[in-house]
Design a protein around this motif. Structure first.
Motif, PDB file in Angstrom:
ATOM      1  N   GLY A  43      40.611  32.568  50.961  1.00 15.19           N
ATOM      2  CA  GLY A  43      39.977  31.588  50.088  1.00 15.19           C
ATOM      3  C   GLY A  43      38.518  31.847  49.789  1.00 15.19           C
ATOM      4  N   ASN A  44      38.018  33.025  50.126  1.00 11.28           N
ATOM      5  CA  ASN A  44      36.603  33.367  49.931  1.00 11.28           C
ATOM      6  C   ASN A  44      36.392  33.835  48.488  1.00 11.28           C
ATOM      7  OD1 ASN A  44      34.043  34.536  49.894  1.00 11.28           O
ATOM      8  ND2 ASN A  44      34.210  35.328  51.970  1.00 11.28           N
ATOM      9  N   LEU A  45      35.933  32.939  47.630  1.00  4.96           N
ATOM     10  CA  LEU A  45      35.742  33.270  46.218  1.00  4.96           C
ATOM     11  C   LEU A  45      34.587  34.235  46.003  1.00  4.96           C
ATOM     12  CD1 LEU A  45      36.410  29.759  44.673  1.00  4.96           C
ATOM     13  CD2 LEU A  45      37.714  31.844  44.179  1.00  4.96           C
ATOM     14  N   GLN A  46      33.602  34.228  46.890  1.00  3.62           N
ATOM     15  CA  GLN A  46      32.494  35.176  46.762  1.00  3.62           C
ATOM     16  C   GLN A  46      32.987  36.604  47.028  1.00  3.62           C
ATOM     17  OE1 GLN A  46      31.973  31.957  48.221  1.00  3.62           O
ATOM     18  NE2 GLN A  46      31.225  31.593  46.134  1.00  3.62           N
ATOM     19  N   ALA A  47      33.895  36.761  48.003  1.00  5.43           N
ATOM     20  CA  ALA A  47      34.500  38.076  48.235  1.00  5.43           C
ATOM     21  C   ALA A  47      35.352  38.487  47.044  1.00  5.43           C
ATOM     22  CB  ALA A  47      35.334  38.052  49.510  1.00  5.43           C
ATOM     23  N   LEU A  48      36.052  37.544  46.441  1.00  2.00           N
ATOM     24  CA  LEU A  48      36.872  37.847  45.270  1.00  2.00           C
ATOM     25  C   LEU A  48      36.010  38.327  44.111  1.00  2.00           C
ATOM     26  CD1 LEU A  48      39.615  37.926  43.884  1.00  2.00           C
ATOM     27  CD2 LEU A  48      39.435  35.456  43.498  1.00  2.00           C
ATOM     28  N   ASP A  49      34.820  37.756  43.949  1.00  2.00           N
ATOM     29  CA  ASP A  49      33.899  38.231  42.913  1.00  2.00           C
ATOM     30  C   ASP A  49      33.596  39.717  43.099  1.00  2.00           C
ATOM     31  OD1 ASP A  49      33.716  35.687  41.807  1.00  2.00           O
ATOM     32  OD2 ASP A  49      31.831  35.200  42.836  1.00  2.00           O
ATOM     33  N   THR A  50      33.290  40.109  44.334  1.00  2.00           N
ATOM     34  CA  THR A  50      32.957  41.512  44.605  1.00  2.00           C
ATOM     35  C   THR A  50      34.160  42.414  44.373  1.00  2.00           C
ATOM     36  OG1 THR A  50      31.386  40.775  46.295  1.00  2.00           O
ATOM     37  CG2 THR A  50      31.977  43.098  46.297  1.00  2.00           C
ATOM     38  N   ILE A  51      35.332  41.965  44.783  1.00  2.44           N
ATOM     39  CA  ILE A  51      36.547  42.762  44.581  1.00  2.44           C
ATOM     40  C   ILE A  51      36.751  43.051  43.098  1.00  2.44           C
ATOM     41  CG2 ILE A  51      39.073  42.671  44.706  1.00  2.44           C
ATOM     42  CD1 ILE A  51      38.596  40.942  47.322  1.00  2.44           C
ATOM     43  N   GLU A  52      36.644  42.035  42.277  1.00  4.67           N
ATOM     44  CA  GLU A  52      36.848  42.230  40.846  1.00  4.67           C
ATOM     45  C   GLU A  52      35.781  43.135  40.248  1.00  4.67           C
ATOM     46  OE1 GLU A  52      39.359  38.354  39.425  1.00  4.67           O
ATOM     47  OE2 GLU A  52      37.186  38.103  39.590  1.00  4.67           O
ATOM     48  N   ASN A  53      34.550  43.046  40.748  1.00  2.80           N
ATOM     49  CA  ASN A  53      33.495  43.947  40.274  1.00  2.80           C
ATOM     50  C   ASN A  53      33.776  45.388  40.678  1.00  2.80           C
ATOM     51  OD1 ASN A  53      32.006  41.921  39.050  1.00  2.80           O
ATOM     52  ND2 ASN A  53      30.758  41.511  40.870  1.00  2.80           N
ATOM     53  N   LEU A  54      34.263  45.593  41.896  1.00  4.08           N
ATOM     54  CA  LEU A  54      34.612  46.945  42.347  1.00  4.08           C
ATOM     55  C   LEU A  54      35.711  47.552  41.491  1.00  4.08           C
ATOM     56  CD1 LEU A  54      34.654  46.894  46.264  1.00  4.08           C
ATOM     57  CD2 LEU A  54      33.349  48.445  44.805  1.00  4.08           C
ATOM     58  N   VAL A  55      36.750  46.774  41.257  1.00  5.74           N
ATOM     59  CA  VAL A  55      37.873  47.276  40.470  1.00  5.74           C
ATOM     60  C   VAL A  55      37.432  47.607  39.047  1.00  5.74           C
ATOM     61  CG1 VAL A  55      40.109  46.645  39.479  1.00  5.74           C
ATOM     62  CG2 VAL A  55      39.615  46.125  41.868  1.00  5.74           C
TER      63      VAL A  55
END
Length: 312
Positions: A43-55
Motif C-alpha cells: 500500500g506504499n503509494l510513494q514506492a509505487l511512484d518510484t516504480i512507475e518512474n523507473l519503468v
C-alpha cells in the motif's frame, strides 16, 4: 515463542492456494526484453511512484508484474482505491492478502501461512490488520471483484531465459520454501531441481517471506536462480530507508536518474541479468501517511513501525 497450531487463522494454507510447480509450465509465456517484479508494495503509494518512474525510464519492451501483497497498510478508502486502480493497469498475480479480500469468513485469517517460528502475537496482529483492510475492500466491491481474475502465478520469457513469477513458492501461493532459511536447508537443492524442471523455468521470482534473497543452484540443465525481493514498500536492510524490487533484463541495469535506485546484487543466466534493485521513495511522506492509519499502539505500528524506520 512458537505455535504448533498449524490450522489456526494466519497459519493455515488453504487448499486453493496449492497449485504445484507443473501448473506453472502450462501458463502461457509472455515475451519481454525487461521485466520488473514487485512484491510486497503493502500500500506504499510513494514506492509505487518510484516504480512507475523507473519503468518509464527504460527503453525497449518492458513489463511490470506485481507478484502479490500490493495491499496491506492502505486501509483508508482513497489509498485502497489508488493502489488497486494503478496496480491493476499492469500485470499482477495474487498474494495472500488479495486472495483473502473477497473470501467469506476468516478461517484463513491473513492467509500468510506463517511457520511455527513466528510468534503467535505477530500472527494475531496480522489477522486483525487484514480484517481492517477487508472491511475497506468490502466498500469497493467492483475493485475487489477485479482481483478474482488474477492468476496465482505467471511465466515470462526474457531473452532465452524463462521466468516463473509466484508470490510464495513453486508449489503454493503462501509457501515459504523460497525463504532464506529454507533455501539453505538440507535437501533444498534437490527440491529446487525438481520444481525448476516441472515448471519449465530457469528463474523463480517471489516475495511473501518479506526478506530478500538471491539463491543459485547448479542443475543438470544449467544454472537455476531464485530471487526474492523482500518488500518493495518497506526497508529490507538495517539503517536503509528503501524497498527492493527485482529486475530481469536482456540489457543490464544502467545508472538511474532516480537518486538512490541502484543495483544491490546481480547474477547472469543465459545472458540475462537477474538483479535486486534498491527502491527509494519519499520516506517522510510515507511515514506520515502510515501513522494516519496506524498510530502508536495499533497492530500495524506494533508489528512494522520499527522496520519502516529502518530498524530491522
Amino acid at each position: 515463542m512458537t505455535n504448533d497450531d498449524s490450522e489456526a487463522p494466519g497459519r493455515s494454507c488453504p487448499l486453493r492456494y496449492r497449485y504445484g510447480a507443473s501448473a506453472i509450465a502450462r501458463s502461457p509465456l509472455i515475451d519481454t526484453e525487461t521485466l520488473y517484479v514487485v512484491g510486497g508494495l503493502y500500500g506504499n503509494l510513494q514506492a509505487l511512484d518510484t516504480i512507475e518512474n523507473l519503468v518509464s525510464s527504460e527503453t525497449g519492451d518492458v513489463r511490470l508484474c506485481f507478484n502479490g501483497d500490493f495491499n496491506w497498510f492502505n486501509v483508508d478508502a482513497p489509498s485502497y482505491q489508488a493502489v488497486m486502480s494503478r496496480v491493476l493497469e499492469y500485470d499482477a498475480v495474487l498474494g495472500n492478502v488479495e486472495a483473502e479480500l473477497g473470501m467469506d469468513g476468516a478461517d484463513a485469517g491473513c492467509g500468510c501461512a506463517y511457520p511455527d517460528v513466528v510468534d503467535s502475537a505477530v500472527v494475531e496482529r496480522s489477522n486483525r490488520i487484514h480484517a481492517r483492510l477487508k472491511e475497506t475492500a468490502s466498500r469497493h466491491p467492483a475493485l475487489t471483484t477485479r482481483l478474482e481474475s488474477l492468476p496465482m502465478f505467471a511465466r515470462y520469457r526474457v531473452g532465452h531465459c524463462q521466468v516463473g513469477i509466484v508470490h510464495g513458492d513453486a508449489d503454493s501461493l503462501a509457501g515459504w520454501r523460497f525463504s532464506r532459511a529454507d533455501l539453505s536447508s538440507a535437501g533444498a537443492d534437490e527440491w529446487l531441481e525438481q520444481v525448476f524442471s516441472e515448471a519449465e523455468v530457469d528463474v523463480f521470482a517471489s516475495s511473501h517471506t518479506c526478506e530478500p534473497v538471491l539463491h543459485q543452484v547448479t542443475r543438470d540443465r544449467g544454472l537455476g536462480v531464485v530471487i526474492n525481493n523482500g518488500a518493495a514498500g518497506m526497508p529490507n536492510f538495517q539503517g536503509q530507508l528503501s524497498g527492493v524490487i527485482t529486475r530481469i533484463g536482456v540489457a543490464p541495469f544502467s545508472a538511474s536518474s532516480i537518486q538512490g535506485a541502484k543495483m544491490i546484487e546481480r547474477t547472469l543466466i543465459k545472458g540475462v541479468e537477474i538483479a535486486a534493485i534498491s527502491l527509494p521513495y519519499d520516506h517522510e511522506k510515507w511515514r506520515t501517511h502510515f501513522l494516519s492509519n496506524w498510530p502508536q499502539g495499533s497492530d500495524a505500528h506494533t508489528s512494522y513501525y520499527a522496520r519502516i524506520m529502518g530498524n530491522l
